[in-house]
Design a protein around this motif. Structure first.
Motif, PDB file in Angstrom:
ATOM      1  N   LYS A  12      66.503  13.042  24.402  1.00  0.00           N
ATOM      2  CA  LYS A  12      65.803  11.844  24.870  1.00  0.00           C
ATOM      3  C   LYS A  12      64.316  11.870  24.515  1.00  0.00           C
ATOM      4  O   LYS A  12      63.633  10.855  24.591  1.00  0.00           O
ATOM      5  N   SER A  13      63.793  13.050  24.151  1.00  0.00           N
ATOM      6  CA  SER A  13      62.349  13.173  23.972  1.00  0.00           C
ATOM      7  C   SER A  13      61.876  12.464  22.720  1.00  0.00           C
ATOM      8  O   SER A  13      62.501  12.553  21.674  1.00  0.00           O
ATOM      9  N   GLY A  14      60.743  11.820  22.839  1.00  0.00           N
ATOM     10  CA  GLY A  14      60.168  11.084  21.719  1.00  0.00           C
ATOM     11  C   GLY A  14      59.280  11.975  20.872  1.00  0.00           C
ATOM     12  O   GLY A  14      59.714  12.959  20.306  1.00  0.00           O
ATOM     13  N   THR A  15      58.008  11.651  20.841  1.00  0.00           N
ATOM     14  CA  THR A  15      57.082  12.347  19.962  1.00  0.00           C
ATOM     15  C   THR A  15      56.989  13.833  20.268  1.00  0.00           C
ATOM     16  O   THR A  15      56.909  14.667  19.379  1.00  0.00           O
ATOM     17  N   LEU A  16      56.956  14.163  21.519  1.00  0.00           N
ATOM     18  CA  LEU A  16      56.945  15.574  21.934  1.00  0.00           C
ATOM     19  C   LEU A  16      58.082  15.798  22.918  1.00  0.00           C
ATOM     20  O   LEU A  16      58.523  14.862  23.595  1.00  0.00           O
ATOM     21  N   ILE A  17      58.504  17.047  23.032  1.00  0.00           N
ATOM     22  CA  ILE A  17      59.534  17.372  24.029  1.00  0.00           C
ATOM     23  C   ILE A  17      58.979  17.035  25.406  1.00  0.00           C
ATOM     24  O   ILE A  17      57.898  17.504  25.785  1.00  0.00           O
ATOM     25  N   GLY A  18      59.733  16.265  26.140  1.00  0.00           N
ATOM     26  CA  GLY A  18      59.300  15.891  27.489  1.00  0.00           C
ATOM     27  C   GLY A  18      58.904  14.430  27.575  1.00  0.00           C
ATOM     28  O   GLY A  18      58.915  13.839  28.650  1.00  0.00           O
ATOM     29  N   ASP A  19      58.607  13.846  26.434  1.00  0.00           N
ATOM     30  CA  ASP A  19      58.196  12.442  26.399  1.00  0.00           C
ATOM     31  C   ASP A  19      59.441  11.567  26.376  1.00  0.00           C
ATOM     32  O   ASP A  19      59.816  11.023  25.339  1.00  0.00           O
ATOM     33  N   THR A  20      60.100  11.445  27.527  1.00  0.00           N
ATOM     34  CA  THR A  20      61.383  10.738  27.583  1.00  0.00           C
ATOM     35  C   THR A  20      61.237   9.322  28.106  1.00  0.00           C
ATOM     36  O   THR A  20      62.164   8.536  28.024  1.00  0.00           O
ATOM     37  N   GLY A  21      60.117   9.035  28.715  1.00  0.00           N
ATOM     38  CA  GLY A  21      59.930   7.702  29.287  1.00  0.00           C
ATOM     39  C   GLY A  21      60.640   7.498  30.600  1.00  0.00           C
ATOM     40  O   GLY A  21      60.669   6.387  31.133  1.00  0.00           O
ATOM     41  N   GLN A  22      61.222   8.543  31.161  1.00  0.00           N
ATOM     42  CA  GLN A  22      62.020   8.378  32.394  1.00  0.00           C
ATOM     43  C   GLN A  22      61.077   8.406  33.599  1.00  0.00           C
ATOM     44  O   GLN A  22      60.918   9.428  34.256  1.00  0.00           O
ATOM     45  N   ILE A  23      60.509   7.274  33.858  1.00  0.00           N
ATOM     46  CA  ILE A  23      59.484   7.191  34.890  1.00  0.00           C
ATOM     47  C   ILE A  23      60.027   6.458  36.108  1.00  0.00           C
ATOM     48  O   ILE A  23      60.608   5.383  36.003  1.00  0.00           O
ATOM     49  N   ILE A  24      59.851   7.077  37.243  1.00  0.00           N
ATOM     50  CA  ILE A  24      60.255   6.481  38.522  1.00  0.00           C
ATOM     51  C   ILE A  24      58.986   5.954  39.176  1.00  0.00           C
ATOM     52  O   ILE A  24      58.014   6.693  39.336  1.00  0.00           O
ATOM     53  N   ILE A  25      59.003   4.688  39.534  1.00  0.00           N
ATOM     54  CA  ILE A  25      57.833   4.084  40.181  1.00  0.00           C
ATOM     55  C   ILE A  25      58.073   4.090  41.688  1.00  0.00           C
ATOM     56  O   ILE A  25      59.107   3.612  42.164  1.00  0.00           O
ATOM     57  N   LEU A  26      57.150   4.655  42.409  1.00  0.00           N
ATOM     58  CA  LEU A  26      57.259   4.687  43.873  1.00  0.00           C
ATOM     59  C   LEU A  26      56.066   3.939  44.473  1.00  0.00           C
ATOM     60  O   LEU A  26      55.015   3.826  43.834  1.00  0.00           O
ATOM     61  N   GLY A  27      56.258   3.485  45.702  1.00  0.00           N
ATOM     62  CA  GLY A  27      55.153   2.826  46.393  1.00  0.00           C
ATOM     63  C   GLY A  27      54.931   1.412  45.895  1.00  0.00           C
ATOM     64  O   GLY A  27      55.785   0.811  45.251  1.00  0.00           O
ATOM     65  N   GLY A  28      53.770   0.877  46.204  1.00  0.00           N
ATOM     66  CA  GLY A  28      53.431  -0.485  45.793  1.00  0.00           C
ATOM     67  C   GLY A  28      52.601  -1.171  46.860  1.00  0.00           C
ATOM     68  O   GLY A  28      52.118  -0.531  47.798  1.00  0.00           O
ATOM     69  N   THR A  29      52.451  -2.464  46.678  1.00  0.00           N
ATOM     70  CA  THR A  29      51.675  -3.261  47.637  1.00  0.00           C
ATOM     71  C   THR A  29      52.546  -4.411  48.108  1.00  0.00           C
ATOM     72  O   THR A  29      53.211  -5.071  47.314  1.00  0.00           O
ATOM     73  N   THR A  30      52.555  -4.649  49.411  1.00  0.00           N
ATOM     74  CA  THR A  30      53.330  -5.773  49.947  1.00  0.00           C
ATOM     75  C   THR A  30      52.534  -7.058  49.778  1.00  0.00           C
ATOM     76  O   THR A  30      51.344  -7.020  49.457  1.00  0.00           O
ATOM     77  N   LYS A  31      53.204  -8.174  50.061  1.00  0.00           N
ATOM     78  CA  LYS A  31      52.525  -9.485  49.943  1.00  0.00           C
ATOM     79  C   LYS A  31      51.345  -9.556  50.915  1.00  0.00           C
ATOM     80  O   LYS A  31      50.368 -10.255  50.679  1.00  0.00           O
ATOM     81  N   GLU A  32      51.441  -8.815  52.024  1.00  0.00           N
ATOM     82  CA  GLU A  32      50.367  -8.838  53.029  1.00  0.00           C
ATOM     83  C   GLU A  32      49.257  -7.844  52.699  1.00  0.00           C
ATOM     84  O   GLU A  32      48.314  -7.688  53.453  1.00  0.00           O
ATOM     85  N   GLY A  33      49.412  -7.128  51.592  1.00  0.00           N
ATOM     86  CA  GLY A  33      48.364  -6.186  51.185  1.00  0.00           C
ATOM     87  C   GLY A  33      48.534  -4.786  51.740  1.00  0.00           C
ATOM     88  O   GLY A  33      47.715  -3.908  51.509  1.00  0.00           O
ATOM     89  N   LYS A  34      49.632  -4.564  52.470  1.00  0.00           N
ATOM     90  CA  LYS A  34      49.850  -3.200  53.005  1.00  0.00           C
ATOM     91  C   LYS A  34      50.442  -2.336  51.896  1.00  0.00           C
ATOM     92  O   LYS A  34      50.816  -2.825  50.837  1.00  0.00           O
TER      93      LYS A  34
END
Lengths: 257, 675
Positions: free
Chosen positions: B238-260
């Motif tokens: 799966k690795s691209g340019t270098l070993i480890g560069d797989t793009g498998q990114i998990i996004i956590l967190g964020g902002t609610t509509k109320e800004g919390k």
């Protein structure tokens, strides 16, 4: 009016509460052989040679209060409730009159000012400074009169008198004591007991003890000087001292430099 | 060498190139030599090309019919990718470096999807062929599961039956479905596929499971561990340019509509899982804002201190307003990122965010070589004349962008509602947003060059600019000058007024130039100050007046070996990203483990204040030079040492030497600064 400084160190985490900017003022009333900032002993500019980069330089430059303010204010967003500025050196109180106008300006910005001092300064300067300083980090090194004079170049009576003035006028919550344990200089049992007895009376809110080190070696070499060797005190002894202080209900912490 | 490569690839064709790339990925790994040889031979002789057909959906169906399926008996879920089946394509560039909207597909079975595409059109016919293929693949997975020794065969079979014709309603089913579609994406000529907002995607399933007592939190943790291990399974392939560069990114967190701050139990659990697994991949990006809970900040710092190099922190305080003003408005709040850090709208944008890299020093050196240098008298005149060269250079960059064509991909299009509505493949601009994204290197080289010229030529008059340029062209055959250039303390990354002003001037020039461009989809191009190319681009770049010799690496993203932390963060806060400069701006720094251990509370407080004060994105390596030096010398003693590279983490041992050396240098510089 200008102040002679050697460095303005931002993001200082060991010079008082919170995140601080430490201003190192050049010039000291003492000449401790183990000094970790040897470039701050002399009041004058000094040439140095940087072996790593094969280049020459000068320790010390003059700075106006305006310039100091501009530098200090850069980190205002990080001082938050307890951070601020710490004046260090050398002995910052030796240039107190130069820097005094800056302090009220900082207070107007709600920036706290702490000072690291040996207290070997004229008493009237200390008393004036007390009104403009929010916290004191005071060194406690050698109590014996002759040794204090011979090794540090200091008058212990002046120190003891200043210490009394300080604790008489300032809440002990605003005074921290630092004790360098330097092998063969300050670590002997007699000196340690003398310091303990002194601090038992005053009860500062915190005491920090630390071992001698050789981290300033490059600075010594750059100045063409020789650093003291073999100044380290072992952890076992530090812990023994810490215990002794704690047994006397003093709040003490060993710090690693 | 490059010409030879081009000739070989032309002879082999795009399919041959893919075989070679696959072989190369394993060749450069740290695996045993015998394994590498076996693998490379397999690539050359056993790879099968699935030929193009009238409908790509049919071609993919053929692919899914032919792939070998291997079920890992030691895992909870089924996940299998056959990298030895290559999809023949028209162009050499395929979509990738993005995250799909798993949420969109989770509550639709294949049967449901077939209904959505039932109207007889060319586009829908293609998709229906594809869906037949997906159904075939799901059926084959069931067969493979039943033939294997994996536990919970029945549960897995049920999951796959629901994928075909049912409603999923458990965490188990949701995770299995995500894995299934993820494997299909990798199988179908797509690469660097992200995972998206996993805590948000799974939480409702998890809550239902807890309510009905189907699951405990420790069971969920086991599921997530299996999920992460499986994603990590094909690390090399799966690795691209270098070993480890797989793009498998998990996004956590964020902002609610109320800004919390958006977070839930899974936000914490996923972070804990990756810490416990101690894997460099998948990696985490944590979206933060002023209301980030302290315990989540603490957990993030713990993860970083664990040596994982992640999470990278993306500051919603800064990013969301930028996305809003770009035109993403209500969609902005749901942003994820491409493989590294480039903001991206899942399910809505096709944005390929790392198409090219601007190399700022190229037009600057060209200016020095071609301009009458006596006309350059001060910083202002340098910037004015540089603008001319930069504009011309950016014209060429934009022309190169125009020449790039991506292959259609009907599987990817399946995840985009707009593709269905417009009846257009993603390669034809079927997504709601079809912008381009480019990165940049060498901004620091330009800024530092200008500062040095100002200091040495204009102020001190020690060297004329002509003299400086001559010495530069001779790769700094003058040690004294080189020392002077390198010893300059006012540099990019320091919050000095001049440095900030010069940086912002160039940012504005770039922005104003790029603003006039529209791609073939009539969409924009975004840019950013971080790039994977700080070594790749630098190798062919001549010396520069920041004291950089021919081929030496560029500065890494927004960083400085001379700046203290508050200086660097203040600098980043003062960068004006303008309308288009939001394609990733990562502040990158090193911290020694002893420093953070001794100063944890203050460091944590500093991070909180830094979020409030406004960096764009931030990542750090908690590592000391001694460990890195030892690991370089004796890699066998440090098999699990993980470091942060550009937008990914990997095993230090897998890195090429120049990347190791750069990390060591940066660690030493950092320790010399007292950190």
């Amino acid at each position: 009016m200008k102040t002679m400084v050697t460095n303005i160190q931002r993001f200082s985490l060991h010079d008082g509460p919170g995140i601080r900017t430490t201003v190192f003022l050049k010039g000291c009333s003492l000449h401790c052989p183990w000094c970790a900032n040897p470039e701050n002993i002399s009041f004058k500019k000094e040439s140095y040679y940087d072996n790593d980069n094969n280049s020459n330089g000068i320790y010390g430059y003059e700075i106006t209060n305006e310039e100091l303010y501009d530098e200090i204010i850069k980190d205002k967003d990080y001082y938050n409730n307890d951070g601020g500025v710490t004046l260090s050196g050398g002995e910052p109180l030796m240039q107190y009159n130069n820097i005094k106008p800056l302090l009220s300006r900082l207070h107007n910005e709600n920036i706290s000012v702490f000072i690291e001092t040996s207290l070997f300064v004229p008493t009237d300067i200390l008393i004036d400074a007390i009104d403009n300083i929010d916290g004191f980090i005071v060194d406690c090194k050698i109590i014996d009169k002759k040794k204090c004079n011979d090794i540090l170049g200091g008058n212990i009576s002046l120190y003891l008198n200043n210490l009394k003035e300080l604790f008489d006028r300032v809440d002990s919550n605003k005074i921290m004591i630092r004790i360098p344990l330097i092998r063969n200089f300050t670590d002997d049992k007699e000196n340690v007991n003398n310091i303990l007895n002194l601090l038992k009376t005053y009860r500062p809110y915190k005491i920090e003890i630390f071992s001698g080190h050789s981290m300033a070696e490059k600075k010594y070499i750059s100045l063409g000087k020789t650093i003291l060797s073999d100044v380290k005190v072992n952890d076992e002894y530090l812990n023994e001292i810490k215990k002794k202080f704690i047994d006397n209900n003093l709040n003490v912490e060993i710090i690693k430099i | 060498m490059n010409n030879l490569k081009k000739i070989i690839f032309k002879i082999l064709g795009s399919n041959g190139k893919k075989k070679l790339v696959l072989a190369y990925r394993t060749y450069r790994s740290n695996a045993k030599l015998s394994y590498k040889i076996k693998y490379i031979l397999k690539c050359i002789f056993s790879c099968k090309v699935i030929k193009m057909k009238d409908y790509q959906g049919l071609q993919l169906k053929k692919m899914y019919e032919k792939v070998n399926i291997r079920i890992d008996n030691n895992e909870i879920f089924a996940y299998s990718i056959d990298f030895f089946k290559i999809l023949e394509t028209k162009n050499s560039l395929s979509f990738g470096n993005l995250t799909v909207d798993y949420d969109y597909i989770l509550d639709k079975s294949i049967k449901d999807l077939k209904k959505e595409y039932s109207k007889k059109t060319e586009y829908n016919t293609n998709i229906l062929y594809l869906l037949d293929g997906i159904e075939l693949m799901a059926t084959r997975m069931i067969e493979a599961i039943n033939a294997s020794n994996i536990k919970n065969k029945k549960k897995l079979e049920e999951s796959f039956k629901k994928i075909i014709n049912g409603k999923i309603d458990t965490s188990f089913d949701a995770i299995q479905k995500i894995l299934f579609y993820n494997q299909l994406l990798w199988q179908s000529d797509l690469n660097l596929i992200g995972i998206g907002r996993l805590d948000k995607i799974l939480i409702n399933y998890y809550k239902k499971d807890l309510k009905s007592k189907r699951i405990t939190s420790s069971e969920m943790k086991k599921y997530l561990k299996s999920f992460c291990r499986l994603l990590h399974k094909y690390f090399y392939e799966k690795s691209g340019t270098l070993i480890g560069d797989t793009g498998q990114i998990i996004i956590l967190g964020g902002t609610t509509k109320e800004g919390k701050h958006y977070n839930n139990e899974l936000t914490y659990m996923i972070m804990e899982v990756l810490m416990e697994l101690c894997l460099p991949d998948p990696k985490i990006l944590l979206r933060v804002n002023d209301n980030l809970p302290k315990n989540l900040l603490d957990l993030s710092l713990k993860s970083i201190c664990h040596g994982l190099g992640s999470p990278l922190m993306a500051n919603d305080n800064v990013i969301i307003p930028k996305l809003n003003s770009f035109g993403w408005k209500d969609d902005s709040i749901d942003y994820v990122t491409s493989a590294c850090w480039e903001p991206f709208l899942v399910g809505k944008s096709s944005d390929q965010n790392n198409m090219l890299s601007i190399n700022y020093i190229i037009p600057f050196n060209e200016m020095l070589n071609n301009e009458n240098l006596q006309n350059l008298k001060d910083i202002s005149s340098i910037l004015n004349i540089y603008k001319k060269y930069l504009d011309k250079y950016l014209d060429e960059v934009l022309l190169r962008l125009d020449s790039i064509n991506f292959n259609n991909n009907c599987l990817l299009s399946l995840f985009y509602e707009n593709c269905k509505l417009e009846q257009k493949d993603i390669g034809e601009g079927g997504a709601k947003y079809n912008n381009y994204g480019i990165t940049s290197v060498a901004m620091s080289s330009v800024v530092n060059s200008i500062i040095n010229i100002d200091n040495l030529s204009f102020k001190k008059k020690k060297y004329s600019l002509i003299e400086l340029n001559e010495i530069r062209k001779n790769n700094f055959n003058n040690d004294d000058l080189l020392k002077e250039l390198k010893n300059n303390k006012i540099v990019y990354g320091i919050d000095d007024k001049n440095v900030i002003s010069i940086t912002n001037s160039i940012m504005k020039q770039t922005n104003d130039k790029l603003k006039k461009y529209h791609n073939k989809y009539n969409c924009s191009v975004k840019f950013g100050l971080s790039s994977p190319s700080y070594i790749i681009e630098s190798k062919a770049t001549a010396a520069s007046l920041d004291g950089r010799k021919n081929g030496e690496p560029f500065n890494v993203h927004i960083s400085s070996s001379k700046a203290g932390y508050t200086e660097l963060f203040n600098f980043a806060k003062n960068i004006n990203y303008n309308e288009l400069g939001f394609n990733g701006n990562v502040l990158d720094f090193m911290v020694s483990p002893s420093f953070i251990k001794s100063n944890y509370e203050k460091f944590s407080e500093f991070m909180k204040l830094a979020i409030h004060n406004g960096f764009f994105e931030m990542q750090m390596n908690v590592i000391d030079s001694k460990t890195l030096i030892e690991a370089k010398k004796n890699p066998n003693k440090f098999p699990n040492l993980i470091v942060r590279v550009w937008g990914f983490s990997t095993y230090f041992n897998e890195l090429p030497t120049e990347y190791k050396d750069l990390l060591i240098k940066r660690a030493i510089d950092n320790e010399n600064n007292g950190y």
